[in-house]
Motif scaffolding. Sequence first.
Motif, short mmCIF file in Angstrom:
data_model
loop_
_atom_site.label_atom_id
_atom_site.label_comp_id
_atom_site.label_asym_id
_atom_site.label_seq_id
_atom_site.Cartn_x
_atom_site.Cartn_y
_atom_site.Cartn_z
N UNK A 367 0.87 -1.18 0.00
CA UNK A 367 0.00 0.00 0.00
C UNK A 367 0.91 1.22 0.00
N UNK A 368 0.75 2.07 -0.99
CA UNK A 368 1.63 3.22 -1.10
C UNK A 368 1.52 4.10 0.14
N UNK A 369 2.65 4.49 0.68
CA UNK A 369 2.70 5.36 1.85
C UNK A 369 2.56 4.64 3.18
N UNK A 370 2.27 3.30 3.18
CA UNK A 370 2.06 2.57 4.43
C UNK A 370 3.38 2.13 5.03
N UNK A 436 8.91 -4.69 -0.76
CA UNK A 436 7.50 -4.47 -1.08
C UNK A 436 7.48 -3.88 -2.48
N UNK A 437 7.17 -4.68 -3.51
CA UNK A 437 7.42 -4.26 -4.89
C UNK A 437 6.54 -3.12 -5.40
N UNK A 438 5.22 -3.34 -5.42
CA UNK A 438 4.35 -2.38 -6.10
C UNK A 438 2.89 -2.68 -5.74
N UNK A 443 4.70 -8.23 0.14
CA UNK A 443 6.08 -8.34 0.60
C UNK A 443 6.59 -9.75 0.28
N UNK A 444 7.75 -9.83 -0.38
CA UNK A 444 8.24 -11.15 -0.82
C UNK A 444 9.75 -11.14 -0.98
N UNK A 445 10.27 -12.35 -1.19
CA UNK A 445 11.70 -12.54 -1.45
C UNK A 445 11.91 -12.59 -2.96
N UNK A 446 12.87 -11.78 -3.45
CA UNK A 446 13.21 -11.76 -4.88
C UNK A 446 14.70 -12.01 -5.05
N UNK A 447 15.08 -12.44 -6.26
CA UNK A 447 16.50 -12.73 -6.58
C UNK A 447 17.04 -11.75 -7.59
N UNK A 448 18.37 -11.54 -7.56
CA UNK A 448 19.05 -10.69 -8.54
C UNK A 448 19.20 -9.28 -8.03
N UNK A 449 20.38 -8.97 -7.48
CA UNK A 449 20.61 -7.65 -6.92
C UNK A 449 21.24 -6.69 -7.93
N UNK A 450 21.46 -7.19 -9.16
CA UNK A 450 22.14 -6.36 -10.16
C UNK A 450 21.36 -5.14 -10.58
N UNK A 451 20.03 -5.09 -10.28
CA UNK A 451 19.24 -3.93 -10.71
C UNK A 451 19.40 -2.74 -9.78
N UNK A 452 20.09 -2.93 -8.63
CA UNK A 452 20.26 -1.84 -7.67
C UNK A 452 21.56 -1.09 -7.92
#
Length: 458
Positions: A367-370, A436-438, A443-452
């Motif tokens: 939730x945006x802003x939460x 928390x993606x969008x 809220x979840x676990x994701x892989x691949x830190x190269x996008x940061x």
Amino acid sequence: MLVGYAAADTEAPVIVSDQIEVTYGEKFDVDTLDITDNRDERSDIQVNADLASLNVQQLGDYKITVTATDSFNNETTKEVTVKVVDQVGPKIETLGSSEGYVVEVPVKGSNDLASYVKATDDVDGDVTPFMESDKALDTSKLGTQTITLKASDVSGNETERTIDFAVTDTEAPVISLTNGANVTVNYSSDFNLSNYVSVNDNYDGSIQPQVEGSVDTRKEDGTQTLTINATDSSGNKSTAQLNVNVKDTQAPTISLSKSEVTVNAGESLDLSKYLSSATDNKDGDLKSKVSIPSVSTSRAGTYTATYSVSDSEGNKATASLSVKVKAIQAARTSRKSSVAVGTTSRPNYYGTSVIGAAYSRLGCPYVWGAEGPNTFDCSGLVKWCYAKAGKSLPHSSSAMKSSGTVISVSSAQPGDILWRPGHVAIYVGGNQYIHAPQTGDVVKVSSGVGSFSCAIRP
């Protein structure tokens, strides 16, 4: 020679009466008619009356035919008017068990005389509502009141009767056992009878009872019985019994020297030194029997330490101490955002606590802003997890970049913040992160830190 003879009677009787009165409800009596004869006495005259049209149960004038015959069979017939009239006044009678001229009236009872006296007329029936009195009945005070009553019927007949109304109190006080007839009181407590008994009287109001017996609150064997007596000013008496059982129902009292303590992560913590005392109304000092809690200081956070103790009756008491475990932070010379991207040898002291908090929020909606505890946006999740570890961060991805040391993604340690323009996540190691993606996601676990772009170590 002449022989004597009786002259023949050829003269009929005379019916003198033109009108007679008959009292309502009474039987018509022909003997009330005035009849004369030239020879016969009234008693020797035979009289007959046609009463078919006469109704003595209804007031009014009626025409009847009367026939009178003397002993020589001389006969006279005449129409006579019979007036059915009401000449009897109403009857005033007392109600209930009252007899004679004294009526018992309950004090503070009804002051309506119709509650005690009734007026009845043969013709008009119940005329109580129209009954008059020379004074009003006052039931608010005890004593005898003499009242003269007058009742009239439609025909104008009146009856008067003087009656003594004795206002008396025959109602005994009411003893209320407010908690029932069987009560339990705490061991060694002050026994106050007013907490269990109240007495009220219809006339005297609240009454102080007399008590037979006493209660020893240090005696637990058996039932202690009190006899409660209450007598009002008129001598009416009530009695009740109160059965009292003494039992230790009170929990001990635990006193702590502090309500909150703060220690650094990894420090030893002896919670027994904050216990001041533990006392019981029956068992006395129970300090040595208090269960001392323990709190692990290996992870930063705020914890509750609960002390507990029970007395010999099983009554349990608890007391709480708030324990705040602070993370140890290494000193650093600058936290400005202008620090060049590179590496740092300082470990992330919040890492373990932050990752534990992040895993506990998996599945919570975006939730945006939460910022929690059950919904989050990306920076709100990071802010909440660090707060659980004892570190305050701003709720903004751009502001978070300025809140710590900027390092390369390759140098990130579990618990560090992964950052790129408009998004942040928590690095958990092994090329994975929690975020928390969008909108529409959780809220979840994701892989691949190269996008940061970089990592932040607060």
